[in-house]
Design a protein around this motif. Structure first.
Motif, PDB file in Angstrom:
ATOM      1  N   ILE A  95       9.349   1.081   3.380  1.00  0.00           N
ATOM      2  CA  ILE A  95       9.449  -0.389   3.429  1.00  0.00           C
ATOM      3  C   ILE A  95       8.042  -0.984   3.588  1.00  0.00           C
TER       4      ILE A  95
ATOM      5  N   PHE B 179      13.889  -9.501   1.334  1.00  0.00           N
ATOM      6  CA  PHE B 179      14.803  -8.388   1.044  1.00  0.00           C
ATOM      7  C   PHE B 179      16.214  -8.918   1.223  1.00  0.00           C
TER       8      PHE B 179
ATOM      9  N   GLN C  50      22.525  -9.561  -2.049  1.00  0.00           N
ATOM     10  CA  GLN C  50      21.992  -8.508  -2.917  1.00  0.00           C
ATOM     11  C   GLN C  50      22.966  -8.231  -4.053  1.00  0.00           C
TER      12      GLN C  50
ATOM     13  N   SER D 270      19.455   0.068  -0.500  1.00  0.00           N
ATOM     14  CA  SER D 270      18.887  -1.112   0.167  1.00  0.00           C
ATOM     15  C   SER D 270      17.959  -0.645   1.280  1.00  0.00           C
ATOM     16  N   VAL D 271      17.393  -1.568   2.030  1.00  0.00           N
ATOM     17  CA  VAL D 271      16.519  -1.181   3.144  1.00  0.00           C
ATOM     18  C   VAL D 271      17.273  -0.366   4.192  1.00  0.00           C
TER      19      VAL D 271
ATOM     20  N   LEU E  26      17.049  -0.896  -3.860  1.00  0.00           N
ATOM     21  CA  LEU E  26      16.110  -1.579  -2.953  1.00  0.00           C
ATOM     22  C   LEU E  26      14.996  -2.305  -3.706  1.00  0.00           C
TER      23      LEU E  26
ATOM     24  N   VAL F 102      19.939  -7.832   1.681  1.00  0.00           N
ATOM     25  CA  VAL F 102      20.536  -6.574   2.140  1.00  0.00           C
ATOM     26  C   VAL F 102      22.061  -6.671   2.055  1.00  0.00           C
TER      27      VAL F 102
END
Ligand code: 5GP
Ligand code: ZN
Length: 110
Positions: free
Chosen positions: A57, A80, A88, A48-49, A93, A82
């Motif tokens: 990003i 996004f 998510q 993920s971020v 990502l 997360v």
């Protein structure tokens, strides 16, 4: 690794690609939540971020902006998710690009 987005990036599973370069891909979401719903992601597997540096990003966002311009979207949403608590589901990502509504912006849950 049993990651669906790694498999799509490596062309092991088909998708409707709209962008590809050495490090990134973008393809249409299989269950679109807007008239235009595209996922932009690095080929590298990052969950993920939280695992990503700002530059990566930033590039992801720049690619989404370019696709939105190509598709002549007047306005759009960039999302996004997360972590599971943030909605998510796929732990690779990705940035959601959502747009193409004709009148007022759609309310989306992605
Ligand atoms: P998340 O909820 O993890 O932020 O979003 C995952 C997105 O990936 C969802 O919008 C879902 O529809 C999309 N998705 C899941 N599996 C596939 C697939 O196999 N192909 C494509 N193109 N999209 C997928
Ligand atoms: Zn992956």
């Amino acid at each position: 690794m049993n990651c669906i987005f790694c498999k799509i990036s490596q062309k092991e599973i088909p998708a409707q690609f709209v962008f590809e370069d050495e490090k990134f891909v973008a393809f249409e979401d299989i269950h679109p939540k807007a008239p235009v719903h595209i996922l932009v992601l690095p080929k590298e597997h990052l969950a993920s971020v939280l695992e990503a540096k700002g530059e990566l990003i930033g590039t992801t966002v720049e690619i989404a902006k370019k696709i939105a311009a190509e598709k002549k979207l007047e306005g759009y949403k960039l999302v996004f998710n997360v972590g599971p608590a943030g909605g998510q589901v796929v732990e690779h990502l990705h940035l959601h690009l959502l747009g193409g509504w004709r009148e007022k912006p759609g309310k989306v849950e992605v």
